[in-house]
Design a protein around this motif. Structure first.
Motif: not given
Length: 245
Positions: A46-47, A64-66, A69-71, A108-110
């Motif tokens: 999805w990301l 470690g980006a995903v 974002i999950s955290d 941040d990413f979204l």
């Protein structure tokens, strides 16, 4: 009507003859949708779709980006302001969008990519059936049982059923955003039974939430609650065939 000292809480009132008669065999089955017969694509997929649609795909390639974002998603979902937005989110499309925006703006990413994120959340192929969904639905239909989906959902889940060719196996869908009600409101279960022409006492509800889906028991339905887990293989729906004999 026979009365007892400790009344059973129920929204369904069968008559004395019904109560004295044998329990009828299952004639219809109601299924929850999310995490019962369908599941969403995994988080990274999805990301990456969101990243491709918003020009942010390269950000996901950092080590470690995903996981980061999950955290952030998990942390943000516990914020009081975000928790408050989730209340009643499936009552309408508008409420659901507000709930998702309020959550994603904390990540941040979204942040700034909410529209793309929502399109990818609701895309026809963003939800897919468990491996045992079609075989179980098809077997139930071959046995002559009627089938409904009763779901707290904020858009038309029929698009996902049709995308995977399963719409012909479902007789009716009762969806919260179309009814302005969420489970465990008894009217959702009773409407599904009425749409199917099924006696609630001869109907089985299958879901994964003991509070929301288990609420069908107060309407006179039998209920089967699956473990609340994110399965990657079969969901365990074969047990429904045993219960619906």
């Amino acid at each position: 009507m026979i009365r007892t000292l400790f009344e059973t809480p129920s929204a369904y009132r069968p008559g004395d003859a019904d109560m004295a008669a044998p329990v009828p065999p299952v004639q219809a089955v109601l299924f929850d949708f999310s995490n019962t017969i369908f599941q969403m694509i995994d988080l990274e997929t999805w990301l990456r779709r969101v990243g491709a649609a918003s020009g942010r795909l390269a950000l996901l390639d950092a080590p470690g980006a995903v996981a980061e974002i999950s955290d952030q998603l998990r942390t943000a979902f516990r914020l009081p302001s975000v928790v408050a937005l989730q209340e009643g989110r499936d009552l309408s499309a508008e409420q659901h969008r507000r709930a998702m925006w309020g959550w994603w703006q904390q990540v941040d990413f979204l942040r700034g990519a909410e529209e793309a994120a929502y399109r990818e959340l609701t895309a026809r192929d963003a939800w897919f059936p468990y491996p045992d969904t079609e075989p179980v639905l098809r077997t139930l239909r071959e046995r002559g049982l009627r089938i409904a989906v009763v779901s707290d959902f904020a858009w038309d889940l029929r698009t996902h059923l049709a995308h995977h060719g399963l719409d012909a196996l479902i007789d009716t869908c009762v969806i919260s955003y179309e009814q302005g009600r969420e489970k465990p409101d008894p009217q959702l279960f009773l409407k599904a039974c009425a749409d199917l022409g099924a006696d609630p006492r001869a109907t089985l509800m299958v879901g994964d939430n003991p509070i929301r889906d288990g609420g069908a028991a107060a309407c006179g339905l039998r209920t089967y609650i699956l473990p609340a887990e994110h399965r990657t293989g079969e969901r365990g729906l074969a047990d429904v065939l045993r219960l619906a004999t």
